[in-house]
Design a protein around this motif. Structure first.
Motif, PDB file in Angstrom:
ATOM      1  N   UNK A  90       5.369   1.030  11.230  1.00 30.98           N
ATOM      2  CA  UNK A  90       6.118   0.754   9.995  1.00 30.98           C
ATOM      3  C   UNK A  90       5.983   1.912   9.002  1.00 30.98           C
ATOM      4  N   UNK A  91       7.063   2.161   8.285  1.00 31.57           N
ATOM      5  CA  UNK A  91       7.045   3.186   7.238  1.00 31.57           C
ATOM      6  C   UNK A  91       6.524   2.559   5.947  1.00 31.57           C
ATOM      7  N   UNK A  92       5.813   3.345   5.187  1.00 30.09           N
ATOM      8  CA  UNK A  92       5.361   2.896   3.872  1.00 30.09           C
ATOM      9  C   UNK A  92       6.596   2.802   2.981  1.00 30.09           C
ATOM     10  N   UNK A  93       6.953   1.615   2.506  1.00 27.98           N
ATOM     11  CA  UNK A  93       8.164   1.471   1.687  1.00 27.98           C
ATOM     12  C   UNK A  93       8.197   2.427   0.498  1.00 27.98           C
ATOM     13  N   UNK A 133      15.508   8.831   4.160  1.00 30.74           N
ATOM     14  CA  UNK A 133      14.528   9.733   4.742  1.00 30.74           C
ATOM     15  C   UNK A 133      13.154   9.367   4.221  1.00 30.74           C
ATOM     16  N   UNK A 134      12.141   9.888   4.894  1.00 31.48           N
ATOM     17  CA  UNK A 134      10.765   9.693   4.448  1.00 31.48           C
ATOM     18  C   UNK A 134      10.376  10.887   3.583  1.00 31.48           C
ATOM     19  N   UNK A 135       9.881  10.599   2.408  1.00 25.70           N
ATOM     20  CA  UNK A 135       9.495  11.642   1.464  1.00 25.70           C
ATOM     21  C   UNK A 135       8.491  12.601   2.103  1.00 25.70           C
ATOM     22  N   UNK A 136       8.759  13.875   1.982  1.00 26.00           N
ATOM     23  CA  UNK A 136       7.847  14.879   2.498  1.00 26.00           C
ATOM     24  C   UNK A 136       7.997  15.174   3.980  1.00 26.00           C
ATOM     25  N   UNK A 137       8.909  14.511   4.665  1.00 25.94           N
ATOM     26  CA  UNK A 137       9.095  14.749   6.097  1.00 25.94           C
ATOM     27  C   UNK A 137       9.731  16.129   6.290  1.00 25.94           C
ATOM     28  N   UNK A 138       9.035  17.071   6.938  1.00 25.54           N
ATOM     29  CA  UNK A 138       9.524  18.446   7.030  1.00 25.54           C
ATOM     30  C   UNK A 138      10.773  18.631   7.892  1.00 25.54           C
TER      31      UNK A 138
END
Length: 171
Positions: free
Chosen positions: A116-119, A145-150
């Motif tokens: 699971x992704x951190x909401x 998108x997920x914050x900080x995902x390069x």
């Protein structure tokens, strides 16, 4: 939301090209864009209702050597699958994969359940390249998108450019 979204290929209804988007869910809809790139979407709505999610980016976690062979211009691991066309290229997705059942055990492409992704890390914004008829990207801010995902390309809002008028036309 294909039927309600002017940015969807299914907006004008079912065609031979878009039939995969109308279900069943769990299949891959592949299309050619700008006359040079393949992009992939996962069909996610109920059978009969056009709905798909564009795969915008990914992290290569296995098979990096093969992905690098397919994307020799990538300078870093994060660039291998940054952007929808680069992702499709890195994964070897093209026309032949259109309609692939991503849930079938014998499929060459499949979906796996991740953690699971951190909401709090999930970001959303306007889609890229969607213009006109309410499809300005703002009406449906479905770029996630997920914050900080390069591996995710940075969103850059469009800039209006003024047409340069040659001096000969101003006289």
């Amino acid at each position: 939301m294909g039927g309600d979204d002017p940015g969807s290929h299914a907006f004008r209804g079912r065609t031979p090209r878009t039939a995969v988007m109308f279900g069943p869910p769990g299949h891959l809809y592949v299309y050619f864009t700008y006359g040079m790139h393949w992009c992939a979407n996962v069909v996610c709505g109920p059978d009969g209702a056009a709905s798909a999610v564009l795969l915008r980016a990914g992290e290569v976690v296995e098979g990096e050597e093969l992905a690098r062979a397919r994307r020799p211009a990538a300078r870093t691991a994060a660039e291998l699958a940054r952007g929808p066309a680069r992702l499709a290229t890195a994964l070897g997705i093209a026309r032949a994969e259109n309609g692939a059942d991503l849930c079938a055990p014998d499929s060459p492409l499949w979906l796996e359940q991740g953690g699971p992704a951190d909401p709090a890390s999930v970001r959303t914004g306007p889609r890229v390249g969607i213009n006109g008829a309410g499809g300005d990207g703002q009406a449906f801010p479905w770029r996630f998108w997920l914050d900080g995902e390069p591996s995710v390309s940075v969103y850059r809002p469009g800039v209006s450019r003024r047409r340069r008028v040659p001096e000969s036309e101003t006289l």
